[in-house]
Design an enzyme around this catalytic site. Sequence first.
Site, PDB file in Angstrom:
ATOM      1  N   ARG A   1      44.396  48.203  29.418  1.00 49.73           N
ATOM      2  CA  ARG A   1      44.989  48.443  30.734  1.00 49.73           C
ATOM      3  C   ARG A   1      45.445  47.176  31.431  1.00 49.73           C
ATOM      4  O   ARG A   1      46.544  47.118  31.982  1.00 49.73           O
ATOM      5  CB  ARG A   1      43.976  49.143  31.667  1.00 49.73           C
ATOM      6  CG  ARG A   1      43.952  50.624  31.564  1.00 49.73           C
ATOM      7  CD  ARG A   1      42.569  51.123  31.902  1.00 49.73           C
ATOM      8  NE  ARG A   1      41.661  50.653  30.866  1.00 49.73           N
ATOM      9  CZ  ARG A   1      41.391  51.348  29.765  1.00 49.73           C
ATOM     10  NH1 ARG A   1      41.885  52.537  29.605  1.00 49.73           N
ATOM     11  NH2 ARG A   1      40.612  50.855  28.829  1.00 49.73           N
ATOM     12  N   THR A   2      44.587  46.159  31.457  1.00 60.98           N
ATOM     13  CA  THR A   2      44.922  45.009  32.292  1.00 60.98           C
ATOM     14  C   THR A   2      46.161  44.299  31.753  1.00 60.98           C
ATOM     15  O   THR A   2      47.112  44.044  32.500  1.00 60.98           O
ATOM     16  CB  THR A   2      43.714  44.049  32.393  1.00 60.98           C
ATOM     17  OG1 THR A   2      42.593  44.803  32.843  1.00 60.98           O
ATOM     18  CG2 THR A   2      43.986  42.923  33.376  1.00 60.98           C
TER      19      THR A   2
ATOM     20  N   LYS B  11      42.372  26.717  17.326  1.00 60.20           N
ATOM     21  CA  LYS B  11      42.316  25.379  16.717  1.00 60.20           C
ATOM     22  C   LYS B  11      41.490  24.422  17.568  1.00 60.20           C
ATOM     23  O   LYS B  11      41.393  23.244  17.277  1.00 60.20           O
ATOM     24  CB  LYS B  11      43.724  24.805  16.580  1.00 60.20           C
ATOM     25  CG  LYS B  11      44.674  25.642  15.759  1.00 60.20           C
ATOM     26  CD  LYS B  11      46.025  24.923  15.719  1.00 60.20           C
ATOM     27  CE  LYS B  11      47.111  25.792  15.121  1.00 60.20           C
ATOM     28  NZ  LYS B  11      48.438  25.186  15.340  1.00 60.20           N
TER      29      LYS B  11
ATOM     30  N   HIS C  68      36.757  39.976  38.345  1.00 62.54           N
ATOM     31  CA  HIS C  68      37.952  40.664  37.839  1.00 62.54           C
ATOM     32  C   HIS C  68      38.751  41.149  39.053  1.00 62.54           C
ATOM     33  O   HIS C  68      38.817  42.344  39.344  1.00 62.54           O
ATOM     34  CB  HIS C  68      37.512  41.843  36.951  1.00 62.54           C
ATOM     35  CG  HIS C  68      38.604  42.458  36.138  1.00 62.54           C
ATOM     36  ND1 HIS C  68      39.948  42.210  36.344  1.00 62.54           N
ATOM     37  CD2 HIS C  68      38.549  43.344  35.103  1.00 62.54           C
ATOM     38  CE1 HIS C  68      40.656  42.915  35.465  1.00 62.54           C
ATOM     39  NE2 HIS C  68      39.831  43.608  34.713  1.00 62.54           N
TER      40      HIS C  68
HETATM   41  C1  NCD Z   1      36.959  46.207  32.716  1.00 62.16           C
HETATM   42  C2  NCD Z   1      36.787  44.743  32.298  1.00 62.16           C
HETATM   43  O1  NCD Z   1      37.533  44.255  31.450  1.00 62.16           O
HETATM   44  O2  NCD Z   1      35.933  44.122  32.898  1.00 62.16           O
HETATM   45  N1  NCD Z   1      38.088  46.791  32.124  1.00 62.16           N
HETATM   46  C3  NCD Z   1      39.272  46.745  32.780  1.00 62.16           C
HETATM   47  O3  NCD Z   1      39.859  45.697  32.948  1.00 62.16           O
HETATM   48  N2  NCD Z   1      39.735  47.875  33.339  1.00 62.16           N
HETATM   49  C4  NCD Z   1      35.735  47.017  32.531  1.00 62.16           C
HETATM   50  C5  NCD Z   1      35.085  47.050  31.188  1.00 62.16           C
HETATM   51  O4  NCD Z   1      35.552  46.436  30.224  1.00 62.16           O
HETATM   52  O5  NCD Z   1      34.065  47.722  31.088  1.00 62.16           O
END
Ligand code: NCD
Length: 307
Positions: free
Chosen positions: A51-52, A80, A129
């Site tokens: 998703r991200t 590397k 995040h």
């Molecule tokens: C999350 C992450 O990467 O922290 N995922 C995301 O970006 N939607 C949550 C997860 O990985 O559990």
Amino acid sequence: MRSVIDIVDLSVKELDELMKTACDIIENPEKYQEVCKHKKLATLFFEPSTRTRLSFEAAMYELGGNVISVSSAGASSAAKGESVADTAKTVSCYADIIAMRHPKEGAALVASRAATIPVINAGDGGHNHPTQTLADLLTIYREKGHMDNLTIGLCGDLKFGRTVHSLINAMSRYDNIRFVLISPEELKVPSYVKKDVLQKKGIPYLQTTDLETAMPELDILYMTRVQRERFFNEEDYLRLKDSYILTPQKLRNAKDDLAIMHPLPRVNEISIAIDDDPRACYFKQVLNGKYMRMALILKLLKEAGTI
Ligand code: NCD
């Protein structure tokens, strides 16, 4: 150069403005179709993502821009032994803005200090995040119509779940917010989040291991996956991974307007029988994430004088 490494890098006023821009993008997408023409986003992902990374890339394309990408740690000179700082300096020569995910806490900050273009933290280890939080905030706003007076249940891996840390930081800045922190003993919210955010700001919170008792008072239930990749041993992971599984049965005492959220990917935390429940918002979060990332890219490129 303005970067976004932590959600508190953005003021509450700026968060509200980003949500306003995202809503305008939803209403009038054609207005934004060419605003980033000839500009490039670099997505540097040294950890898995669906998703991200894809929502950042879709966001840039929908703004009329282009994307260059490193989609795994093994596919770049990081393999590397190149440092994050050198990578950031290098990518600054090719792109106008960076979105970076890295397994080490603080990596995005290091990149932002070396880069000459804005850096957006797309997840640094078990730390933060912020753009998932942008997706979460827009979802809360669109579902509830307001950001204050909410009881928010966070459930699952509150220790390693970086989306949880950023969301607590963001929501603690709105009025009359209360948190119910639901996790196994071993996966409680880190003490630095409790001390530096909740206690410092006098935000009421309850820690519990029991989801069902907490359910009736929740306005939002934010489920999370147990973060297997951050465990030191597989045995602990296997013991804890199914601590909470949300089923229709467990929702019988929930509010009718509860918003059920999850940053995804889900493993077992939410039964698919809940997907058709009108209170399930996790796929709405996915879409809202793209609009908020569009709004953020626009903001940072404008401030940098690039567009
Ligand atoms: C999350 C992450 O990467 O922290 N995922 C995301 O970006 N939607 C949550 C997860 O990985 O559990």
